[in-house]
Design a protein around this motif. Structure first.
Motif, short mmCIF file in Angstrom:
data_model
loop_
_atom_site.label_atom_id
_atom_site.label_comp_id
_atom_site.label_asym_id
_atom_site.label_seq_id
_atom_site.Cartn_x
_atom_site.Cartn_y
_atom_site.Cartn_z
N GLU A 105 0.83 -1.21 0.00
CA GLU A 105 0.00 0.00 0.00
C GLU A 105 0.86 1.25 0.00
O GLU A 105 0.59 2.21 -0.72
N GLU A 106 1.94 1.23 0.84
CA GLU A 106 2.78 2.41 0.96
C GLU A 106 3.49 2.70 -0.36
O GLU A 106 3.57 3.84 -0.81
N ALA A 107 3.99 1.61 -0.98
CA ALA A 107 4.68 1.79 -2.25
C ALA A 107 3.75 2.40 -3.29
O ALA A 107 4.13 3.27 -4.07
N LYS A 108 2.50 1.95 -3.24
CA LYS A 108 1.51 2.44 -4.20
C LYS A 108 1.25 3.93 -3.96
O LYS A 108 1.24 4.73 -4.89
N ALA A 109 1.06 4.28 -2.68
CA ALA A 109 0.78 5.66 -2.32
C ALA A 109 1.94 6.58 -2.69
O ALA A 109 1.75 7.68 -3.21
N ALA A 113 1.98 7.18 -6.31
CA ALA A 113 0.88 8.05 -6.74
C ALA A 113 1.06 9.48 -6.25
O ALA A 113 0.21 10.33 -6.49
N GLY A 114 2.16 9.74 -5.52
CA GLY A 114 2.43 11.10 -5.07
C GLY A 114 1.63 11.51 -3.85
O GLY A 114 1.51 12.69 -3.54
N GLU A 115 1.05 10.51 -3.15
CA GLU A 115 0.28 10.86 -1.96
C GLU A 115 1.20 11.09 -0.76
O GLU A 115 2.30 10.56 -0.70
N ARG A 116 0.69 11.87 0.22
CA ARG A 116 1.47 12.15 1.41
C ARG A 116 1.59 10.89 2.25
O ARG A 116 0.58 10.24 2.58
N VAL A 117 2.82 10.50 2.59
CA VAL A 117 3.06 9.32 3.42
C VAL A 117 3.95 9.72 4.58
O VAL A 117 4.98 10.36 4.39
N LEU A 118 3.52 9.35 5.80
CA LEU A 118 4.31 9.67 6.98
C LEU A 118 5.05 8.41 7.40
O LEU A 118 4.43 7.38 7.65
N VAL A 122 8.11 13.10 6.36
CA VAL A 122 6.98 13.27 5.45
C VAL A 122 7.45 13.05 4.01
O VAL A 122 8.36 13.74 3.53
N HIS A 123 6.86 12.07 3.35
CA HIS A 123 7.13 11.87 1.92
C HIS A 123 6.00 12.52 1.13
O HIS A 123 4.86 12.50 1.55
N ASN A 124 6.35 13.04 0.00
CA ASN A 124 5.40 13.81 -0.82
C ASN A 124 4.67 14.86 0.03
O ASN A 124 3.44 14.83 0.15
N PRO A 125 5.42 15.77 0.67
CA PRO A 125 4.80 16.75 1.58
C PRO A 125 3.87 17.70 0.83
O PRO A 125 4.09 18.02 -0.34
N GLN A 159 13.53 17.88 3.19
CA GLN A 159 12.33 17.07 3.45
C GLN A 159 11.84 17.34 4.88
O GLN A 159 12.62 17.28 5.82
N PRO A 160 10.56 17.63 5.06
CA PRO A 160 10.06 17.92 6.41
C PRO A 160 10.11 16.67 7.29
O PRO A 160 9.74 15.58 6.84
N TYR A 161 10.58 16.84 8.51
CA TYR A 161 10.56 15.74 9.47
C TYR A 161 10.58 16.31 10.88
O TYR A 161 11.00 17.45 11.09
N THR A 162 10.09 15.51 11.82
CA THR A 162 10.13 15.94 13.22
C THR A 162 10.88 14.91 14.04
O THR A 162 10.92 13.74 13.69
N VAL A 163 11.50 15.38 15.12
CA VAL A 163 12.18 14.50 16.06
C VAL A 163 11.51 14.66 17.41
O VAL A 163 11.48 15.77 17.94
N ALA A 164 10.97 13.55 17.92
CA ALA A 164 10.32 13.63 19.23
C ALA A 164 11.21 12.93 20.26
O ALA A 164 11.68 11.82 20.03
#
Lengths: 720, 502
Positions: free
Chosen positions: A600-604, A607-612, A684-687, B319-324
């Motif tokens: 799912e993550e690879a797909k997202a 697709a340029g979706e935001r992934v944390l 954050v990927h694809n922020p 790239q945005p990231y946070t450190v907690a």
């Protein structure tokens, strides 16, 4: 189940003229389809899980052939499934792991074997014996003998294995007796090839149904007085018929050899190792041309006395190669020879070890002794030298390497939801003292290894609570039982929970609710989110079930919430409330979860979706190398590395790239008040624009405050 | 009868590493080339990161007749032993599967530490020096290098590097192209797998030695020019640690504090034993930079720390990231920032109330976000206050006591003094870890060091006891081993006492 068996299923579709290539257990599956079976079932367990797992994903093929597939809830229900073959001309095959599965199935097996079968009934057992085994070391052989079930132990090559499957059905039908085929661990996974045949639709199947039930026939019931007649039938008709079939079909193989004064009788499954041992003595070549006549028993029960006598007669001595104890075949061989008044000496246990796997090493040692004793004119000194030099080499190597080579038992996967429960138990034990822990079968049994070393007993699958029933009343402190949801549905719900309620038990039960039987390959269970048949919820809910059984004290807790879990455990173990207390430890199997999430993550991402992405890390400078965190976790991704600080020597803890971000190490540091070296990053990927804006803002302000360039300028210390 | 025997390949791996993939590549290549081949494995529960093996036999001649091949390896009859990790190679050697007349050992020298090694309270790592020796002595030939690093460098996976090394060794009757074709036919991550394969291939053809990791060179002492000449006056062997110590303590507290370090070190250096001075230089710097809330905040804010995080977590530039951060100081840690008299009263009160183990100030602080940054900055800023804190006073007293023990011991026996210096390694960390370590040190001090200094114990006896006590203190967190050891030690002395009285 997330793993795909598409490739394996393709090989099950092969037909006449094709060559099948693959593993032993898959070859068995193919041979079953070639035999025209009406139904297949089983309960998962290494090394035979794949038989059912592969078929689960091949529903369209099963539909074409009209085969019914039953993914049974335990081995007893799988054995009972064979009841369809008692009255009806339907071939059926079931599978499970032995010895444990056969133990569970044994009641149904007795009741099946007594009336006997009309359609061929085949039981494929994975004999979990020797290196790599995960269960108690016992033999399935005893079950075959006591219930009059014929036992096949084929040579571990695919043509022989598949032949035994196909002729096993015929043997079953010719003798009205269920047949058991045993495959050792390595034989299940051995690769090889055999000429495939077309799959055969059964005469009776889902596509070709019976018009109605058979006529009432009391003699087919395992019920007195029919049982007395059935016992006679077993001995007077079925047994002689089986022996006749074995001889006529040549199921056992006699390999010639010029050293006619001696001979070897061997279980089929050990033939390959025996041949290598003979090669070591220069008594055979790699193509099985042996100088010692050998009788290979592809059928180890029943034995055919006249065949044994004929093989042994005129020989000075034979060696019986039979793995495990008791040595049933050796005893039977003695009896057969004695009754026929044949005086051939029988060697076996003694020259060969009484217990343990018959490796090539064990067989070579035994053969050397056998040949020296019975054929002293044969010079085996070269083999003797080579053998002892190999063992000497091992001894010197062990001396150099030492006894402190760290063991590496299996452990919970990275991010496993069961790990935090054992951390919580360890933390609670620090507060209230040690408790009796009744362990169970399943991944959670890995907590018996370091760093948890928790568990006083294992009494079988789903048996933990039952095994603590006699402990609790005899002890000042409450006992704690651990059970998986697999074990719960396998039988723990009745033998554990219902029994505890019935007897007003006062224990604590933790049920690991990860959604699958994970240790056996992540199969669905009645409380899984999906069902293999229609993908819908199966409808069985553990909480509802235990409440229906009368349990009042039930808590559902997310396993990763370490603090909450610790409180619940403390409460359950110390409360004055009497009665069974159940904690449902909820957290999906990480293996299954990651298989799904990764895709799912690879797909997202694509697709340029935001992934944390969440990961954990440890500050080298803050970690002092005490490793308390590891002693409370044991996570594979929480490891150590050389201390980068030139002043320190103890290695520092470190989180490697295998981290899945479950957060357990952070929870441990928090709950156990460990050091402040753990940190969590969220990348954050694809922020989106807000991510970028806020990140820039924070960076800018902190930079303006002096944070990004250098440490805060040293302020004058007091006294300076 | 033919005398030909199959080629036997044993693969040692850990569950979940994909040993089955490597086995599959080898089997497929042999099969496609027309060599009879068989493999088997014992997966079971070993799937879950435990040690496991895969076994392959290849018939070295092309034939249509199928030989009888085996399902398990025999000591002395393995042609190629492949290990994906170095201790697993050691296990294979210890099990007799590597023999001098026959076996090519292909192993990655990197370590994946076992739980027993990771969970030790100090350094529980297995000494792989022994393994290098065993590998050299017991294999016919070895291909040993850090294949994990090679895989990372080539953007590949370890199994591809192992396959390349096997191909490059030339032991199998198969050309490199047979394996490359297999990778292409499989069609998964083809380019990266081929890259790893080629890397392994070149190393397999030309054997190289594993290199021990070289410690990063120390930064120059010039960081604090004012103290440079004082460092220069120390014995040469001590200067490296002293320079590092000064750098650390200037950062920790200030130049005056670093001077105090040098004053203390000078006193030990004057005793004339370089080894003693050198180890003291190391431990003293660590003891003087004891960890308190202020120090943690300081370390958490270091810019080089964020650079390391970005590197390790593969954060792309911008790239945005946070450190907690997870901080949870307890009553004692917070109170120890107060002046000694006040701190004593607060801690005493908390103990009576039973708060010390229960009351913590749990905080999750985002150190690269403005709010979190300011909080940490404020804590780090308390550095000026530190010398007035109770913890500071307590630590300085402990350090002075330790130095005093060393000086007194040096007058009796240098070995004894060195062992006392080394006991400092027991004291480290925060919270429970610190309390446990300090408590262990005190027990050893009272039961072994003081009796030795008061000459109630022979120095040699005390030296042995100190070595044992340190090991015991690091054996279990409950302190049971140390308790047993000290009890046994005192019991062993008892018969000697009446004699001494006579």
């Amino acid at each position: 189940m997330e793993r795909s068996f598409a490739k394996e299923i393709e090989s099950l579709r092969l037909g006449d003229g094709d060559i099948f290539r693959g593993e032993g257990i898959l070859a068995v599956t193919k041979a079953i389809l070639q035999s025209g079976v009406s139904y297949v079932g089983g309960y998962q367990g290494a090394p035979v899980s794949h038989l059912v797992d592969v078929l689960v994903q091949a529903q369209d093929m099963l539909d074409d052939l009209g085969i019914h597939l039953e993914t049974c809830t335990n081995e007893a229900s799988a054995a009972a499934l064979l009841g369809a073959s008692i009255h009806y001309p339907a071939r059926g095959c079931v599978t499970w792991k032995a010895i444990v599965g056969t133990n569970v199935a044994s009641d149904a097996l007795s009741n099946l074997a007594s009336p006997g079968v009309t359609g061929g009934a085949l039981i494929v057992v994975g004999e979990d014996y020797g290196e790599g085994a995960s269960v108690i070391q016992e033999r399935s052989h005893a079950y075959a003998m006591k219930s009059s079930i014929w036992l096949l132990d084929p040579r571990p090559d695919l043509p022989t294995i598949t032949r035994c499957v196909e002729e096993g059905f015929e043997l079953s039908e010719a003798t009205n007796t269920p047949v058991m085929l045993e495959l050792r661990i390595r034989a299940c996974h051995v690769t090889g090839e055999f000429p495939a045949k077309n799959n055969k639709p059964a005469k009776v199947s889902r596509n070709s149904r019976l018009p109605g039930p058979s006529a009432f026939n009391y003699d087919r019931l395992a019920h007195p007085p029919a049982t007395f007649m059935q016992e006679k039938l077993k001995l007077e008709q079925r047994l002689p018929a089986a022996r006749k079939f074995i001889l006529e079909r040549g199921l056992n193989e006699t390999m010639p050899g010029d050293l006619s004064e001696i001979g070897i009788v061997v279980q089929g499954g050990l033939y390959n190792a025996l041949n290598r041992a003979l090669m070591n003595l220069d008594l055979a070549d790699a193509f099985g041309n042996s100088r010692v006549p050998t009788l290979v028993l592809n059928v180890t029960y029943p034995l055919v006395p006249e065949q044994l006598v004929q093989f042994c007669a005129g020989k000075r001595a034979v060696l019986m190669v039979e793995e495990g104890s008791p040595e049933y075949i050796e005893q039977a061989l003695h009896t057969a020879l004695r009754r026929a008044d044949v005086n051939t000496r029988v060697h076996g246990k003694g020259m060969l070890p009484a217990a343990g796997e018959y490796s090539i090493e064990a067989l070579t040692r035994g053969l050397l002794e056998f040949v020296k004793a019975e054929q002293p004119q044969i010079n085996v000194s070269a083999a003797d030298t080579a053998f002892s030099s190999a063992l000497d080499n091992r001894k010197t190597a062990q001396a150099v390497i030492g006894t402190d080579l760290p063991p590496r038992p299996p452990t919970f996967c990275t991010g496993c939801p069961e790990r935090p429960v054992f951390t919580a138990i360890k933390l609670v034990e620090r507060e209230i003292g040690k408790v009796h822990v009744a362990a169970d079968i399943g991944c959670h049994a890995l907590a018996t290894f370091a760093p948890f070393s928790l568990g006083h007993s294992i009494l079988g699958y789903g048996m933990s609570l039952a095994s603590a029933a006699g402990v609790g009343p005899l002890m000042n402190t409450r006992s704690l039982s651990i059970m998986g949801d697999g074990g719960f549905w396998h039988n723990g719900v009745l033998s554990g929970v219902a029994s505890s309620m019935f007897n007003r038990g006062d224990g604590v039960l933790v049920i690991m609710k990860n959604g699958y039987t994970s240790a056996t390959g992540v199969q669905y269970i009645p409380s899984s989110a999906g069902n293999r048949v229609d993908g819908l919820d199966s409808g069985a809910d553990i909480e509802t079930t235990v409440k229906a059984l009368g349990v009042k004290w039930v808590k559902r807790i997310r396993t990763y919430s370490l603090g909450t879990m610790r409180e619940a455990l403390r409460d359950a173990l110390t409360t004055t409330t009497k009665g069974l207390k159940i904690i449902l430890a909820e957290g999906e199997c990480m293996l299954a979860r990651q298989r799904r999430l990764r895709t799912e993550e690879a797909k997202a991402l694509k697709a340029g979706e935001r992934v944390l992405r969440t990961r954990f890390g440890i500050d080298d400078a803050v970690c002092t190398g005490d490793h308390s965190c590891i002693r409370l976790s044991g996570c594979p991704s929480l490891t150590i590395k050389p201390n980068p600080d030139p002043l320190r020597t103890d290695p520092v803890a470190s989180v490697n790239s295998g981290c899945v971000g479950c957060g357990h190490c952070g929870e441990v540091a928090h709950a156990a008040v460990l050091c402040p070296s753990f940190y969590k990053t969220e990348i954050v990927h694809n922020p989106g624009w807000w991510d970028r804006f806020s990140d820039r803002l924070h960076r800018a302000v902190i930079g303006w405050l002096g944070g990004n360039k250098a440490a805060p300028a040293p302020m004058p210390a007091a006294g300076e | 009868m033919t005398a030909t025997r199959p080629l036997c390949i044993l693969i040692a791996a850990m569950g979940g590493e994909g040993g089955g993939v490597l086995t599959g590549w080898i089997v497929d290549a042999a099969e496609r080339a027309g060599y009879p081949v068989q493999s088997t494995s014992i997966p079971g529960v070993a799937q879950r990161t435990g040690a496991t093996t895969y076994y392959i036999e290849i018939w070295p001649e092309k034939t249509t007749q199928r030989p009888v091949m085996c399902l398990n390896p025999m000591p002395g009859q393995v042609d190629v032993m492949i290990a994906s990790e170095f201790v697993e190679a050691g296990r294979a050697i210890a099990n007799g599967f590597v023999s001098p007349d026959r076996t090519l050992l292909i192993a990655s020298t990197h370590r994946i530490f076992a739980v027993a090694e990771k969970s030790a309270m100090g350094d529980g790592r297995y000494d792989t020096g022994k393994l290098f020796r065993a590998a050299k002595d017991h294999a016919r030939r070895t291909i040993l290098f850090d294949m994990d690093q090679a895989a990372k460098d080539s953007g590949s996976i370890l199994n591809a590097v192992l396959l390349g090394a096997l191909s490059g060794s030339g032991v199998l009757p198969l050309p490199a192209s047979a394996f490359e074709d297999g990778i292409r036919i499989e069609g998964k991550a083809v380019e990266s797998n081929l890259a790893g394969f080629r890397f392994g291939l070149s190393h397999g053809q030309d054997e190289i030695e594993a290199r021990a990791a070289v410690l990063s060179s120390l930064p120059p002492a010039a960081a604090v020019p004012a103290l440079a000449d004082r460092i220069a006056r120390l014995p040469l062997a001590v200067q490296k640690f002293a320079a590092e110590g000064i750098k650390r303590l200037v950062d920790y507290q200030g130049v005056t504090y670093a001077r105090l370090y040098l004053d203390r070190l000078d006193m030990i250096a004057k005793l004339g034993d370089e080894m003693l001075a050198n180890e003291t230089a190391r431990h003293l710097a660590l003891r003087m930079s004891f960890e308190d809330v202020i120090r943690v905040a300081q370390l958490k804010l270091k810019p080089e720390r964020f650079a390391a995080i970005e590197r390790e977590q593969r954060v792309k530039p911008g790239q945005p990231y946070t450190v907690a951060e997870f901080l949870k100081p307890g009553v004692e840690e917070i109170a120890s920032l107060l002046p000694p008299s006040l701190a004593r009263r607060v801690i005493g009160f908390s103990k009576r109330k039973g708060w010390t183990d229960k009351l913590h100030l749990a905080m999750t602080v985002q150190s690269n976000r403005i709010g979190g940054y300011l909080k940490l900055r404020m804590l780090a800023g308390l550095r000026f206050w530190r010398p007035r804190s109770a913890r500071y006073a307590e630590e300085q007293a402990r350090i002075e006591d330790w130095l005093d023990l060393i000086r007194r011991a040096a007058a009796l026996d240098l070995n004894l003094a060195r062992e006392i210096v080394d006991c400092a390694r027991l004291i480290k960390g925060y919270g429970d870890t610190f309390k446990r370590g300090a408590g262990n040190f005190d027990r050893i001090r009272d039961h072994v060091i003081l009796p030795a200094l008061e000459q109630r114990l022979a120095p040699t006896v005390a030296v042995n006891a100190l070595v044992q006590a340190r090991t015991a203190a690091l054996a279990d967190p409950e302190g049971q081993s140390l308790g047993n050891m000290l009890a046994d030690f005192e019991a062993s002395l008892r018969p000697a006492i009446p004699q001494a009285a006579e």
